[in-house]
Design a protein around this motif. Structure first.
Motif, short mmCIF file in Angstrom:
data_model
loop_
_atom_site.label_atom_id
_atom_site.label_comp_id
_atom_site.label_asym_id
_atom_site.label_seq_id
_atom_site.Cartn_x
_atom_site.Cartn_y
_atom_site.Cartn_z
N GLN A 39 23.29 57.44 13.35
CA GLN A 39 23.40 56.50 14.41
C GLN A 39 23.75 55.10 13.74
OE1 GLN A 39 19.42 56.06 15.88
NE2 GLN A 39 20.13 54.44 17.51
N ASN A 40 23.43 54.88 12.42
CA ASN A 40 23.87 53.74 11.75
C ASN A 40 25.45 54.01 11.59
OD1 ASN A 40 21.22 52.72 11.85
ND2 ASN A 40 20.81 53.54 9.87
N ALA A 41 25.93 55.08 11.13
CA ALA A 41 27.34 55.20 10.72
C ALA A 41 28.42 55.07 11.67
CB ALA A 41 27.66 56.61 10.16
N VAL A 42 27.96 55.28 13.06
CA VAL A 42 28.66 55.38 13.91
C VAL A 42 28.31 54.17 15.24
CG1 VAL A 42 29.58 57.56 13.92
CG2 VAL A 42 27.64 57.04 15.54
N GLY A 50 29.39 61.16 -6.28
CA GLY A 50 27.88 60.87 -6.22
C GLY A 50 27.72 60.30 -4.81
N ALA A 51 28.57 60.61 -3.77
CA ALA A 51 28.42 60.12 -2.42
C ALA A 51 28.47 61.18 -1.62
CB ALA A 51 29.67 59.12 -2.18
N GLU A 52 27.66 62.27 -1.51
CA GLU A 52 27.67 63.35 -0.79
C GLU A 52 27.21 62.75 0.95
OE1 GLU A 52 26.27 63.15 -3.62
OE2 GLU A 52 26.25 65.44 -4.57
N ILE A 53 26.27 61.91 0.76
CA ILE A 53 25.79 61.22 1.86
C ILE A 53 26.82 60.46 2.66
CG2 ILE A 53 25.21 58.99 1.29
CD1 ILE A 53 22.97 61.09 3.55
N LEU A 54 27.85 60.16 2.37
CA LEU A 54 28.97 59.53 3.09
C LEU A 54 29.76 60.28 3.81
CD1 LEU A 54 30.39 56.75 0.56
CD2 LEU A 54 28.91 56.22 2.48
N SER A 55 29.37 61.99 3.52
CA SER A 55 30.20 62.79 4.36
C SER A 55 29.59 62.77 5.89
CB SER A 55 30.10 64.15 3.74
OG SER A 55 28.60 64.49 4.01
N ILE A 56 28.46 62.32 5.95
CA ILE A 56 27.99 62.12 7.51
C ILE A 56 28.88 61.22 8.31
CG2 ILE A 56 25.89 61.42 8.92
CD1 ILE A 56 24.22 62.67 6.66
N ASP A 57 29.24 59.99 7.45
CA ASP A 57 30.03 58.72 8.23
C ASP A 57 31.29 59.48 8.50
OD1 ASP A 57 27.89 57.62 6.12
OD2 ASP A 57 28.67 56.07 7.27
N GLN A 90 15.81 65.04 10.75
CA GLN A 90 15.17 63.89 10.76
C GLN A 90 15.68 62.61 10.01
OE1 GLN A 90 13.66 66.77 10.22
NE2 GLN A 90 12.38 67.25 11.85
N THR A 91 16.62 62.96 9.00
CA THR A 91 17.19 62.32 8.19
C THR A 91 18.54 61.89 8.80
OG1 THR A 91 15.99 62.70 6.28
CG2 THR A 91 17.93 61.38 6.00
N PHE A 92 19.30 63.07 8.93
CA PHE A 92 20.67 63.25 9.65
C PHE A 92 20.92 62.16 10.87
CE2 PHE A 92 24.17 64.90 12.30
CZ PHE A 92 25.17 64.84 11.35
#
Length: 378
Positions: free
Chosen positions: A307-310, A199-206, A300-302
């Motif tokens: 920016q917060n991840a890196v 349930g952590a698909e959003i962490l794929s951006i990190d 707009q969300t990505f």
């Protein structure tokens, strides 16, 4: 004068004289083969044979072989054979034919597998040591020349640097951007797919952002540049070495390192960080597009999440590696190009070696940088 080849036999006591005449050349070899075999059938009681070559007008390797073969067979039968009227040039030709008339060498016995493996390993280690010495020498010469530019900037070949910068940098942008775009999308898709179970698909951006900026961007760019520009440098220098153009430069009192190698190294050191930046942006664009399609994260969300991840250091790590990797690629490519011999086979072998060694050293260098940045917590 009749130049048709012939051989006649005359007997005197226990000796026989074989007198050759005419043109003993390859065009008459087939007919002469039968005639000389017929003439070589000696009567019983013959002990000594004299081969008279004074009547021969033209004589080539085929004729020399027929004469030598006849004399060899007679010697094997226990007869004494001497030549008359041979002359210096014919004597040399028959001597060369005699030297080549040897039984084939015994096939070389293959060494046992373990022995061959140890030998190959030893040769590889020795060659690696030689390459290290030569790379150190080339690096020292390059550093001295670049340091000299500080005091004599007019000696810097800006035209050559600009040309190579365009070829290695600007013309490489499309392929670098395309491949990086695809790789970024693949990393994002695989990351989202694996993290979906938690349930952590959003962490794929990190995952995509950190992996691309720290490792994949500079590593993929370096590998592609090693295959594209590194091979081109080796082939260019190798072709010049084969055509003796490098020797011509030395004859003109020009240093090949200053004229040929330094401009390419400078252009490569400038181009690779710029291409790394292009690769990073393209890979992140691919990751953003994949996230939009695959996990419904809009641009707009990505962008704010990325920016917060890196952090800034994540972006700088990749760029810091790039000049060092460019220097390694350029040095190996130039060294292999200068080692080309005078054959096309050597050119192909050294070009292949340049690409393989450059990619290997790029990966090793990336590993060393990864351990270094982890040690300093950067």
């Amino acid at each position: 004068m009749d130049q048709r080849p012939a051989i006649s036999a005359s007997q005197a006591g226990d000796g026989v004289t074989l007198a050759a005449s005419g043109n003993w050349t390859v065009t008459e070899a087939e007919r002469l083969n039968g005639e000389i075999r017929q003439a070589a059938r000696l009567p019983s009681g013959t002990r000594r044979v004299t081969i008279d070559l004074s009547g021969i007008d033209r004589f080539d390797t085929a004729g020399a072989w027929l004469i030598h073969r006849t004399a060899r067979n007679m010697v094997n039968d226990g007869l004494e054979v001497v030549y008359t009227g041979i002359g210096p040039s014919r004597e040399i030709l028959i001597g060369e034919v005699e030297k080549s008339d040897r039984p084939p060498a015994e096939p070389r016995r293959e060494a046992p597998f373990v022995t061959a493996l140890v030998n190959d390993t030893g040769e590889a280690v020795i060659q690696s040591g030689r390459d290290l010495v030569q790379l150190s020498s080339l690096l020292g010469s390059t550093v001295l020349i670049m340091a000299g530019f500080l005091f004599r900037p007019w000696r810097m070949r800006l035209t050559s640097i600009t040309y190579h910068l365009e070829y290695m940098g600007l013309r490489a942008v499309p392929i670098i951007a395309l491949i990086s775009f695809l790789i970024g999308g693949i990393v994002e898709q695989q990351g989202a797919y694996q993290l979906r179970y938690f349930g952590a698909e959003i962490l794929s951006i990190d995952l995509a952002g950190i992996l691309v900026l720290r490792e994949l961007g500079v590593l993929l760019t370096s590998i592609m540049i090693a295959g594209r520009s590194g091979s081109a440098i080796t082939a260019e220098l190798g072709s010049m070495k084969m055509r003796e153009e490098i020797d011509a430069l030395r004859t003109l009192a020009l240093d090949p390192v200053e004229v040929l190698i330094v401009p390419r190294l400078i252009a490569l050191v400038i181009a690779l960080p710029l291409l790394t930046f292009v690769a990073n942006m393209s890979a992140l664009a691919g990751a953003g597009l994949t996230a939009w399609i695959y996990i419904d994260v809009t641009p707009q969300t990505f962008l704010p999440y990325l920016q917060n991840a890196v952090a800034l250091n994540t972006f700088l790590v990749g760029l810091i590696k790039a000049p060092f990797m460019a220097l390694v690629i350029g040095m190996i490519a130039c060294l292999e190009g200068m080692q080309v011999k005078g054959s096309a086979e050597s050119l192909g072998r050294q070009t292949t070696a340049a690409v393989v060694k450059a990619i290997f050293m790029v990966i090793v260098l990336d590993g060393l940088f990864a351990m270094f940045f982890a040690a300093i917590d950067y």
